[in-house]
Design an enzyme around this catalytic site. Structure first.
Site, PDB file in Angstrom:
ATOM      1  N   SER A  97      10.793  -6.367   2.294  1.00  0.00           N
ATOM      2  CA  SER A  97      10.340  -7.489   1.464  1.00  0.00           C
ATOM      3  C   SER A  97      10.807  -8.815   2.062  1.00  0.00           C
ATOM      4  CB  SER A  97      10.865  -7.345   0.030  1.00  0.00           C
ATOM      5  OG  SER A  97      12.256  -7.125   0.013  1.00  0.00           O
ATOM      6  N   ASP A 114      15.326  -0.792   5.459  1.00  0.00           N
ATOM      7  CA  ASP A 114      13.933  -0.334   5.455  1.00  0.00           C
ATOM      8  C   ASP A 114      13.432  -0.155   6.880  1.00  0.00           C
ATOM      9  OD1 ASP A 114      12.934   0.119   2.905  1.00  0.00           O
ATOM     10  OD2 ASP A 114      12.166  -1.923   2.632  1.00  0.00           O
ATOM     11  N   GLU A 173       8.763   3.301  -7.311  1.00  0.00           N
ATOM     12  CA  GLU A 173       8.298   1.935  -7.569  1.00  0.00           C
ATOM     13  C   GLU A 173       7.021   1.942  -8.394  1.00  0.00           C
ATOM     14  OE1 GLU A 173       8.301  -0.778  -4.255  1.00  0.00           O
ATOM     15  OE2 GLU A 173       7.146  -2.288  -5.340  1.00  0.00           O
TER      16      GLU A 173
HETATM   17  N1  LIG Z   1       9.751 -10.863  -4.068  1.00  0.00           N
HETATM   18  C1  LIG Z   1       9.353  -9.601  -3.903  1.00  0.00           C
HETATM   19  N2  LIG Z   1       9.678  -8.696  -4.851  1.00  0.00           N
HETATM   20  C2  LIG Z   1       9.296  -7.402  -4.717  1.00  0.00           C
HETATM   21  O1  LIG Z   1       9.613  -6.584  -5.608  1.00  0.00           O
HETATM   22  C3  LIG Z   1       8.556  -7.017  -3.559  1.00  0.00           C
HETATM   23  C4  LIG Z   1       8.285  -8.002  -2.585  1.00  0.00           C
HETATM   24  N3  LIG Z   1       8.663  -9.273  -2.803  1.00  0.00           N
HETATM   25  N4  LIG Z   1       7.630  -7.687  -1.439  1.00  0.00           N
HETATM   26  C5  LIG Z   1       7.489  -6.301  -1.072  1.00  0.00           C
HETATM   27  C6  LIG Z   1       7.155  -5.503  -2.252  1.00  0.00           C
HETATM   28  C7  LIG Z   1       5.812  -5.826  -2.820  1.00  0.00           C
HETATM   29  N5  LIG Z   1       6.008  -5.610  -4.217  1.00  0.00           N
HETATM   30  C8  LIG Z   1       5.146  -6.061  -5.199  1.00  0.00           C
HETATM   31  C9  LIG Z   1       4.193  -7.028  -4.929  1.00  0.00           C
HETATM   32  C10 LIG Z   1       3.368  -7.499  -5.903  1.00  0.00           C
HETATM   33  C11 LIG Z   1       3.452  -7.009  -7.175  1.00  0.00           C
HETATM   34  C12 LIG Z   1       2.528  -7.560  -8.199  1.00  0.00           C
HETATM   35  O2  LIG Z   1       1.837  -8.525  -7.991  1.00  0.00           O
HETATM   36  N6  LIG Z   1       2.515  -7.000  -9.368  1.00  0.00           N
HETATM   37  C13 LIG Z   1       1.769  -7.510 -10.488  1.00  0.00           C
HETATM   38  C14 LIG Z   1       0.441  -6.814 -10.693  1.00  0.00           C
HETATM   39  C15 LIG Z   1      -0.442  -6.744  -9.499  1.00  0.00           C
HETATM   40  C16 LIG Z   1      -1.591  -5.745  -9.641  1.00  0.00           C
HETATM   41  O3  LIG Z   1      -1.629  -4.985 -10.631  1.00  0.00           O
HETATM   42  O4  LIG Z   1      -2.414  -5.696  -8.729  1.00  0.00           O
HETATM   43  C17 LIG Z   1       2.585  -7.243 -11.762  1.00  0.00           C
HETATM   44  O5  LIG Z   1       2.419  -7.996 -12.715  1.00  0.00           O
HETATM   45  O6  LIG Z   1       3.421  -6.307 -11.766  1.00  0.00           O
HETATM   46  C18 LIG Z   1       4.394  -6.024  -7.455  1.00  0.00           C
HETATM   47  C19 LIG Z   1       5.239  -5.560  -6.468  1.00  0.00           C
HETATM   48  C20 LIG Z   1       7.356  -5.156  -4.469  1.00  0.00           C
HETATM   49  N7  LIG Z   1       8.097  -5.713  -3.369  1.00  0.00           N
HETATM   50  C1  LIG Z   2      11.860  -3.429  -3.496  1.00  0.00           C
HETATM   51  C2  LIG Z   2      12.572  -2.505  -2.563  1.00  0.00           C
HETATM   52  C3  LIG Z   2      12.619  -1.109  -3.081  1.00  0.00           C
HETATM   53  C4  LIG Z   2      12.018  -2.564  -1.169  1.00  0.00           C
HETATM   54  O1  LIG Z   2      11.499  -1.636  -0.616  1.00  0.00           O
HETATM   55  C5  LIG Z   2      12.107  -3.850  -0.452  1.00  0.00           C
HETATM   56  O2  LIG Z   2      12.799  -4.782  -0.927  1.00  0.00           O
HETATM   57  O3  LIG Z   2      11.520  -3.956   0.623  1.00  0.00           O
HETATM   58 MG   LIG Z   3      10.532  -2.151   1.212  1.00  0.00          MG
END
Ligand SMILES: Nc1nc(=O)c2c([nH]1)NC[C@@H]1CN(c3ccc(C(=O)N[C@@H](CCC(=O)O)C(=O)O)cc3)CN21
Ligand SMILES: CC(C)C(=O)C(=O)O
Ligand SMILES: [Mg+2]
Length: 264
Positions: free
Chosen positions: A40, A78, A176
C-alpha cells in the site's frame, strides 16, 4: 517471531499496523505484535493509482527504513506484484532478497489455493509466510474493483483458500473485506491466526493502514477504516497558520532567530 504470532491463535487479539518509515515504525513498535511494510506504500506515499506499480526496490528501501525503527514487533513485508506469481522458484528468489536486504522476519503474499504450492516451497526453505485472501488488491483488475469478497458463490472458494494456505504452512492469514460471519467461520476452522481488515471483530487480530487510522487522508475512507485521529485536518491547519504568519512576518519571532553578537 512468526511462531509467537501462531501461538496467539484463539488468544489475545493480534495488533498489526502498517509502517513505511523509521519514525512511524518507532511510534507503533511497542503497541503492535506485527508491523507490516505493505505494498500500500505505493498508493499511500508515492501517489500510484494501485499497488501494481510497486517494485522490489521500493519495498526494500521502505523495509530497511522500518527495520531501523523496530525493536519489539515482528516485521512482515509484502511481496510486490510480479515478484512471486510465476513460480515457487521466482517467489523464493524475491522473498529471500526481501528478507536478506531488510531484516524482515516474514513475507506476505496475496492468493489462496493457487499460491499453496509457493507457500509450502518458501516455508520449507526457511521463509515464514503470511497469506492474504479475500480482497487481494494486486488482483483489482480481475476482481473488478475493491469489492467485498466471499458473498454468494465465492463463499465456498474463500473457505477453500483459507484451508489451503493454512495447510501449506502459512503462519497467519490476512482476511480483507470479507463478511464477518464468513470470517468467523474461517477463524474457527483454520489452525492459524486470521488477521482481519474489514472482516469483523471475530478475527484473531486486526490490521489497518496506519495513515488511514491516523486520519492523515481527508479523501480516502473505506467503510472498514476508523479514524482514531484527525491528523490530516490538524496538519492542514498548521500549514495554513505557518503560511499566514510568514505573510504577515510574525514568524520567525526573535526566539527563532540569532543575534548578531552573543552577549557576555
Ligand atoms: N490507504 C490505503 N488503505 C488501504 O487499506 C489500502 C491501500 N491504501 N492501498 C492498498 C489496498 C487497497 N485497498 C482498498 C482500496 C480501496 C478500497 C475502497 O475504495 N473501498 C470502498 C468501496 C469500493 C468498491 O466497493 O468498489 C469502501 O467504501 O470500502 C478499499 C480497500 C486496501 N489497501
Ligand atoms: C492492508 C494490508 C493488509 C496490506 O496488504 C498493505 O498495507 O499493503
Ligand atoms: Mg498489501
Amino acid at each position: 517471531m512468526p511462531a509467537d504470532i501462531l501461538a496467539m491463535k484463539g488468544g489475545a487479539p493480534i495488533v498489526c499496523l502498517t509502517a513505511y518509515t523509521t519514525p512511524i515504525a518507532k511510534l507503533v513498535d511497542s503497541h503492535c505484535d506485527l508491523v507490516l511494510v505493505g505494498d500500500s506504500v505505493g498508493m499511500v506515499l508515492h501517489g500510484l493509482p494501485s499497488t501494481l506499480g510497486v517494485t522490489m526496490e521500493m519495498m526494500i528501501l521502505h523495509g530497511q527504513a522500518v527495520a531501523r525503527g523496530l525493536s519489539n514487533a515482528l516485521m512482515v513485508i509484502d511481496m510486490p506484484f510480479g515478484s512471486y506469481e510465476e513460480s515457487p522458484a521466482q517467489a523464493f528468489r524475491s522473498a529471500s532478497r526481501l528478507m536478506a536486504e531488510t531484516g524482515a522476519g516474514a513475507v506476505k503474499l496475496e492468493g489462496g489455493a493457487h499460491m499453496a504450492e509457493t507457500i509450502a516451497f518458501l516455508t520449507a526453505r526457511g521463509i515464514p509466510v503470511q497469506a492474504h485472501i479475500g480482497l487481494t488488491p494486486q488482483s483489482v483488475n480481475t476482481l473488478g474493483g475493491y469489492k467485498v469478497q466471499g458473498r454468494g458463490d465465492s463463499r465456498a472458494r474463500l473457505v477453500k483458500d483459507a484451508k489451503a494456505v493454512a495447510e501449506a504452512g502459512a503462519f497467519s492469514v490476512v482476511l480483507e473485506k470479507v463478511p464477518q460471519g464468513l470470517a468467523d467461520e474461517i477463524t474457527a476452522m483454520v489452525a492459524i491466526p486470521t488477521v482481519g481488515i474489514g472482516a469483523g471483530a471475530g478475527c484473531d487480530g486486526q490490521v489497518l493502514v496506519v495513515d488511514d487510522m491516523l486520519g492523515l487522508f481527508t479523501d480516502f475512507k473505506p467503510k472498514f477504516v476508523k479514524r482514531f485521529g484527525q491528523l490530516g485536518q490538524e496538519a492542514e491547519a498548521a500549514v495554513a497558520d505557518y503560511a499566514a504568519e510568514v505573510r504577515e512576518r510574525s514568524f520567525p519571532a526573535a526566539e527563532h532567530s540569532f543575534a548578531d553578537e552573543v552577549k557576555k
